[in-house]
Design an enzyme around this catalytic site. Structure first.
Site, PDB file in Angstrom:
ATOM      1  N   CYS B 105       0.838  -1.202   0.000  1.00 26.84           N
ATOM      2  CA  CYS B 105       0.000   0.000   0.000  1.00 26.84           C
ATOM      3  C   CYS B 105       0.875   1.254   0.000  1.00 26.84           C
ATOM      4  O   CYS B 105       1.538   1.532  -0.985  1.00 26.84           O
ATOM      5  CB  CYS B 105      -0.976  -0.051   1.174  1.00 26.84           C
ATOM      6  SG  CYS B 105      -2.356   1.071   0.996  1.00 26.84           S
ATOM      7  N   HIS B 232      -3.501  -5.756   0.919  1.00 28.26           N
ATOM      8  CA  HIS B 232      -2.831  -5.955   2.214  1.00 28.26           C
ATOM      9  C   HIS B 232      -2.735  -7.433   2.578  1.00 28.26           C
ATOM     10  O   HIS B 232      -3.662  -7.978   3.182  1.00 28.26           O
ATOM     11  CB  HIS B 232      -3.615  -5.230   3.307  1.00 28.26           C
ATOM     12  CG  HIS B 232      -3.481  -3.749   3.255  1.00 28.26           C
ATOM     13  ND1 HIS B 232      -2.505  -3.070   3.932  1.00 28.26           N
ATOM     14  CD2 HIS B 232      -4.198  -2.816   2.600  1.00 28.26           C
ATOM     15  CE1 HIS B 232      -2.625  -1.768   3.704  1.00 28.26           C
ATOM     16  NE2 HIS B 232      -3.644  -1.580   2.898  1.00 28.26           N
ATOM     17  N   GLU B 234      -0.906  -8.692   4.889  1.00 24.17           N
ATOM     18  CA  GLU B 234      -0.794  -8.833   6.351  1.00 24.17           C
ATOM     19  C   GLU B 234      -2.158  -8.777   7.025  1.00 24.17           C
ATOM     20  O   GLU B 234      -2.279  -9.083   8.207  1.00 24.17           O
ATOM     21  CB  GLU B 234       0.129  -7.738   6.911  1.00 24.17           C
ATOM     22  CG  GLU B 234      -0.478  -6.358   7.082  1.00 24.17           C
ATOM     23  CD  GLU B 234      -0.725  -5.587   5.789  1.00 24.17           C
ATOM     24  OE1 GLU B 234      -0.381  -6.118   4.702  1.00 24.17           O
ATOM     25  OE2 GLU B 234      -1.274  -4.475   5.854  1.00 24.17           O
TER      26      GLU B 234
END
Lengths: 993, 272
Positions: B105, B232, B234
């Site tokens: 990002c 994302h 994560e």
């Protein structure tokens, strides 16, 4: 000479910002233009060489792939009209601050005092030649005159060699800091004039109290000892006005209320806050006994409860209504970053884990004439949503729960509730982390942003109604990044044990933060001239009360001071030693070594006289409406789903990052297409644990028009049933009340004050009764008591509104339940019985009626139901669970079905009713404490066994056919409609917002 | 004893996802340190003591000058106290040593705006950008992602498709010329593309949430060791992160971990 760098998109690159403005101008102002393009302007008022300006323009200021730039000449071409909008002097300019830092990195030189970068935006219009219309676009759409100024030039007025003339919005002040003395030996009228003209919001009794205090011979003698005269200084008067403001002292909630009920019984209530709010919590905690999970209630910036053996949860909800009315973006942004400081400023400090937000607006489609000074509800809607978006997203805090509530009266004052939860260790350096204490000799250290004139009189301003004189300086713009940097620093400083106490600078600025912290030691010595300023020219009193954002105040022991400031400097956070906490007994401020305030701490904190407010409850003469059951119930259901209070808020929810920090287990949007409305959020704050925090809320202002007692009872129940619907543990839960009221003090301006005060009393009585009945302690809260608009003969008062926020836990987040139906063949149950309770309901409102039979809550039965539901959830018996609220059973069935992408077939005749009533009313009744549950058929037996003896009826089943089929009381078909139609009706109204 | 993979996650000035990125690294067996940039600039921590650099999501400097612009400027110019080598110098050395960099990002925006991605032919100059979403607003939604199996990207080895959340306002990928785009495609550097449910790359909103050119969601450099992506990973390390975990049968571990696992596997094989 300042440099002016203009940055624009290259030809052929889509200007999304310009296109959005073009579209919105057409939709909102009916101005149809050929094109709108935008340019960014950086005005650099600093010593920079031409080569450096070029380097900066080509480097950090522009993107070589899509942008081009011009230096000291225009970039604008082929347009008819140009509007440039920039900030007024002194207004927070975040991109300007970042641009300045970028230049400093690049040149390796720091800016000199007074040097700065200012940003502005240029809008280029084609198809616009009329300057009157351009002025309207600037004033009503592009800019907010309170904080911004604009230049309008037609194409032939723009000098092609130099472009728009350079203007540097620098604060220029030749003000010499002075301290004025004020004689209070004046007439009553003159005393009131001082209060009104100075925006002090002090009433006559309070002015008299100050006058008597200052004239006390002993006080006179003490003041002479420190070099002050017999007159009060402006610093002292302002400090008292802040500390004694409604906003800071909650004078209405602390007042003596002379209450008379509908039967003529009289009662004196000595403080609503102590009697009902603290009273309820004390009782609940007593009942919890050794299971009491409250750690810190009412005494700090936020409430604290246990989460698990190692961690505690911190929670606070604030309102920021008045600033949001004036500048929706800045007001709301400041609201969210402000409540974040409450979490950080609780105990020894906490790590922020999520935000919540609830907004009350008038319809964005409002099409009547607005009274002067009010912004259009659509503008408020967009500004507030964007402000909270920037505040939350940029701070890296997920927004996981919220609501939008609509009522025309919120045109007079929007309500902007911003909540924040945080996590702190149970113990820190061998002491409970939720406790703190300033020690005598600790240094007063301010960290974060600098002080400017922003927010001066914010506390006193919000203690009055919105009127012509509402001050420009009450508006602030938050800076999430400066705050984020400060929080990163503070958590490290906390873990290294570098300070003894911390609090935020909010309303009242240093005056409140330092004043409140100094209650630990009994005195303070504050050197106002040491405070870092955004620009020169602030008076000492302004430094003391400025509400400039992003600041915390800390008590740092002498031995840690150097380390603390060095760490701050290294992390690029400003930290300044402003003085020391003493045990002198005095609120002692100095400016350049001279005493400018010397008030006894007792007088500052305890001196405010108690208000006496009359209250008389007279139930309104209301009746149930008389209308025939509509022929087409499907159409009624679709209309309900399209009502603003019920329809999808997805367009807003998606603008909020609700997943950052990777803890959101039950998200706000849920179901087969990720777009169903969650009842509550479940959040896993520790990535290596499955323990979850559950958060929800209840709010039902429409019931206030019938009885605020039941409005509050229903809000509490709604909050709790949303909470248990997803699996929140009903035996480990806390509440938080936010009252937003219209002025309840009878006066010339408020002739119906007695009734409004009685509404307030009844609301508090319900809070007391139901919190005790449910065993829910209140841990914190806030009130905002002057939500009226009054200019000329027009007065708009908001409906009395209580937001009841709920926070608690779920031991294993993997047991959480969502509201979408899961599988064809599952059985549909309705928990809780239904009654003819449609007073204040959405269905009645749809018929243009209010009604009289407002829903009433049976807490005893509800509590048993919620506990039993928890058991069923822990045993994994529940496939889906959805609460019934606005629009009742009909709306809940539709939402559960289309969120799950599966149909439902339901028999109304199977619904458990208290007393037989009409089927349209049964379908849309808002009786409380009801939940719609689906279960797999193999769980039927254990599920029904758990609920034996309770109201629990199997009313139908989940079907593969994507239709909602509801049969009436006589078995006849009442509703048969495709889910897509229902979903479309539900999604359409706010889709484009 | 097996040597450990050391990951660093840089924090500060507006990064927001450092904790979950570090957690993802932990879950796949790496040692992960969250290091505030002040520590690097004070010269107490050196990038080159690590194998795997993570640039986490957030809003560096509020994205005030455009996403990650001011952040890129800082990394290029900031000096490290007491050292002659700048942070940018440390980073170049890190990359030259064949170590791994992943930007998610805002971290992807940072790599692109510093010119480190795609750096075709080693030319460190900004040739692509990430700009305002076509819709003109921030969006949080989950996206299907098609992986190019021929990409040199070491993070996506063995993967065909992923489902991850996007959360950004400036994610529209644009190149400076059709030629650059063609080169990216020819070299299979366009690792990851927004796709429909059937994993066909798409330009249609909402499956393509930002209007990216050629549906590009993530790119790598020619070594495959520098990788940037808007989604994302994560944020999907456990099944309860999935938006439909309450209604679907899912593996315990989230798909996002696969990228981190590949990184760690690569380091264990090539760098330890």
């Amino acid at each position: 000479m300042a440099w002016r760098i203009v940055v624009g998109l290259k030809r052929g690159v889509k200007d999304a910002r310009g296109e959005r403005i073009q579209r919105e101008l057409k939709e909102h102002l009916q101005i149809d233009l050929l094109s709108v393009r935008t340019l960014d302007i950086y005005t650099i008022d600093a010593d920079l060489s031409g080569a450096e300006a070029e380097q900066v323009a080509a480097g950090p200021f522009s993107d070589p792939v899509i942008q081009e730039y011009a230096i000291n000449q225009p970039l604008a071409s082929s347009f008819d009209m140009l509007i440039e909008v920039g900030f007024r002097p002194g207004v927070t300019d975040n991109p300007g601050r970042t641009a300045r830092e970028a230049i400093q990195y690049m040149t390796g030189r720091l800016f000199a005092e007074g040097e700065a970068v200012y940003t502005s935006t240029q809008y280029l219009f084609t198809g616009l030649t009329d300057k009157v219309i351009a002025e309207k676009i600037a004033r009503d759409f592009l800019a907010n005159g309170l904080i911004q100024h604009w230049t309008i030039l037609s194409a032939d007025e723009l000098d092609p060699r130099v472009g728009v003339p350079v203007s540097v919005p620098k604060v220029v002040s030749d003000t010499v800091p002075t301290v004025r003395s004020l004689s209070l030996e004046l007439t009553d009228q003159e005393l009131l004039d001082i209060s009104r003209q100075g925006m002090l919001a002090l009433n006559l009794e309070e002015m008299h109290k100050i006058k008597r205090h200052i004239a006390d011979p002993q006080v006179v003698a003490e003041r002479q000892g420190v070099g002050l005269g017999a007159e009060l200084t402006d610093v002292e008067l302002e400090a008292l006005a802040q500390t004694w403001s409604e906003h800071c002292k909650h004078k209405i909630f602390s007042a003596k209320i002379e209450y008379e009920d509908e039967c003529g019984n009289k009662q004196v209530i000595d403080s609503l806050f102590k009697t009902y709010i603290v009273g309820a919590t004390d009782k609940v905690r007593e009942n919890l006994g050794k299971n009491d999970y409250c750690l810190s209630v009412f005494k700090d910036n936020a409430g604290v409860i246990e989460f698990n053996a190692d961690w505690s949860i911190v929670f606070k909800v604030e309102t920021h209504n008045s600033p949001s009315a004036l500048d929706p973006y800045g007001g709301a942004l400041t609201g969210i970053v402000g409540v974040n400081r409450d979490g950080m400023g609780t105990g020894m400090g906490a790590r922020l884990i999520f935000n919540t937000d609830v907004f009350c607006f008038a319809s964005p489609f409002f099409d009547k004439k607005l009274p002067p000074r009010l912004l259009h509800p659509r503008r408020i809607f967009e500004g507030v949503v964007e402000g909270v978006e920037h505040g939350g997203n940029k701070s890296g805090i997920p927004t996981i729960n919220g609501s939008l509530v609509f009522d025309e009266r919120f045109a007079g004052k929007p309500l902007v509730y911003c909540g924040t939860a945080a996590l702190m260790p149970r113990m820190l350096h061998g002491k409970p982390c939720h406790e703190k204490k300033v020690l005598v000799g600790d240094h007063i250290v301010m960290t974060g942003g600098r002080i400017g004139k922003d927010g001066i009189h914010g506390a006193t301003f919000s203690s009055e109604e919105l009127n012509e004189g509402s001050p420009v300086t009450a508006v602030q713009i938050g800076d999430p990044i400066t705050q984020r940097k400060m929080f990163d620093f503070l958590i490290i400083a906390r873990d290294r044990g570098l300070y003894n106490s911390i609090t935020d600078n909010g309303a009242g600025g240093l005056s409140s933060s330092v004043g409140e912290m100094a209650e630990d030691t009994g005195g303070l010595e504050l050197h106002l001239d040491r405070a870092p300023l955004k620009y020169p020219g602030l008076q000492p009193w302004e430094i003391l009360i400025s509400e400039a954002q992003e600041r915390m105040t800390l008590a740092v022991p002498e031995e840690n001071l150097e380390t603390f400031i060095a760490l701050a400097t290294e992390m690029d956070v400003e930290a300044t030693d402003l003085g020391i906490f003493t045990d002198s007994g005095y609120f002692h401020c100095l400016y350049e070594g001279k005493t400018v305030s010397y008030l006894s701490m007792d007088f500052v904190h305890e001196g405010v006289p108690q208000l006496v407010i009359p209250a008389k409850w007279e139930p309104k003469e209301l009746s149930e409406p008389d209308f025939a059951q509509p022929e087409n119930i499907t159409s009624e259901l679709k209309q309900l789903l399209s009502r603003l209070n019920i329809c999808s808020k997805e367009s807003v929810v998606r603008r909020y990052d609700h997943e950052v920090q990777a803890g959101t287990v039950i998200k706000p949007l849920i179901g087969v297409a990720n777009d169903g409305p969650s009842d509550a959020a479940v959040y896993r704050p520790l990535l290596d644990s499955f323990a979850g925090v559950v958060v929800s809320h209840g709010i039902c202002p429409s019931y206030s028009d019938i009885d605020t007692y039941h409005m509050v009872a229903c809000a509490i129940d709604e909050g709790l049933r949303n909470y248990v619907a997803v699996g929140g543990d009903i035996d480990h839960v806390a509440g938080l009340d936010n009252f937003c009221w219209c002025d309840p003090v009878e006066s010339e301006k408020t002739p119906d004050g007695k009734y409004k005060a009685a509404q307030l009393v009844r609301a508090n009585q319900a809070l007391y009764d139901y919190c005790i009945a449910y065993g829910v302690p209140l841990i914190s809260g806030k009130d905002s008591m002057k939500n009226d608009y009054q200019i000329g003969g027009t007065k708009i008062s908001i409906p009395p509104t209580v937001l009841f926020s709920v926070i608690g836990k779920i031991t294993d987040a993997r047991k959480a339940v969502s509201m979408d139906v899961k599988q064809a063949g599952d059985l549909v149950y309705l928990l809780g019985s239904s009654a003819d309770e449609l007073g204040g309901s959405e269905y009645y409102a749809q018929q243009g009626e209010l009604g009289a039979q407002v829903p009433q809550v049976d807490a005893e039965q509800a509590l048993l139901r919620y506990r039993t539901l928890n058991q069923a959830q822990r045993q994994s018996l529940i496939a889906s669970c959805h609460d019934l609220s606005d629009g009742g059973l009909g709306v809940a069935l539709a939402e559960s079905a289309f969120s799950g992408g599966l149909g439902l077939q339901v028999e109304l005749s199977y619904v458990d009713v208290v007393q037989a009533f009409r089927e349209d009313k049964l379908l849309f009744s808002e009786s409380q404490s009801r939940l719609l549950v689906t279960i797999h058929p193999e769980h039927k037996e254990p599920f029904e066994k758990l609920f034996a003896g309770q109201s629990c009826s199997c009313i139908g089943q989940v079907i593969a056919q994507p239709d909602l089929i509801i049969n009436g009381l006589h078995g006849q078909n009442l509703v048969h409609v495709a889910l897509d139609d229902l979903k479309q009706a539900w999604q359409a109204p706010l889709r484009e917002m | 004893m097996a040597k450990t993979v050391k990951a660093i996650v840089i924090a500060g000035n507006g990064t927001n996802c450092e904790r979950e990125v570090a957690h993802a690294c932990h879950l796949v067996g790496a040692d992960a340190d969250i290091v505030h940039i002040a520590e690097l600039l004070a010269g107490r921590v050196n990038l080159n003591d690590y194998h795997f650099l993570n640039l986490a999501g957030g809003f560096l400097d509020g994205d005030d000058l455009g996403s990650a612009k001011a952040g890129a400027n800082r990394l290029l110019y900031a000096k490290v106290i007491g050292h002659t080598e700048s942070l940018a110098g440390q980073l170049q050395k890190f990359i030259a040593a064949g170590k791994l960099v992943m930007g998610v990002c805002n971290g992807f925006q940072l790599l692109v705006k510093m010119g480190l991605l795609p750096a075709i032919g080693g030319d460190i100059r900004q040739t692509c950008t990430l700009t305002n979403n076509e819709q003109g607003r921030f969006e949080n939604r989950w996206s299907w992602l098609k992986i190019d199996p021929e990409s040199p990207c070491i993070y996506t080895r063995g993967l065909n498709g992923l489902y991850l959340p996007v959360r950004h306002g400036e994610g529209k990928f644009v190149t400076d010329s059709p030629k650059t785009l063609q080169q990216l495609e020819d070299l299979h550097l366009t690792v990851m593309k927004y796709a429909d449910r059937g994993l066909h790359p798409t330009l249609e909103f909402p499956d393509n949430p930002n209007g990216s050119q050629a549906s590009i969601a993530g790119i790598c450099d020619q070594t495959g060791r520098l990788f940037g992506l808007m989604p994302h990973p994560e944020a999907y390390t456990h099944r309860t992160h999935h938006p439909r975990w309450t209604r679907e049968t899912l593996p315990e571990e989230g798909m996002g971990l696969l990228l981190y696992q590949n990184a760690v596997n690569f380091i264990q094989k090539e760098l330890l």
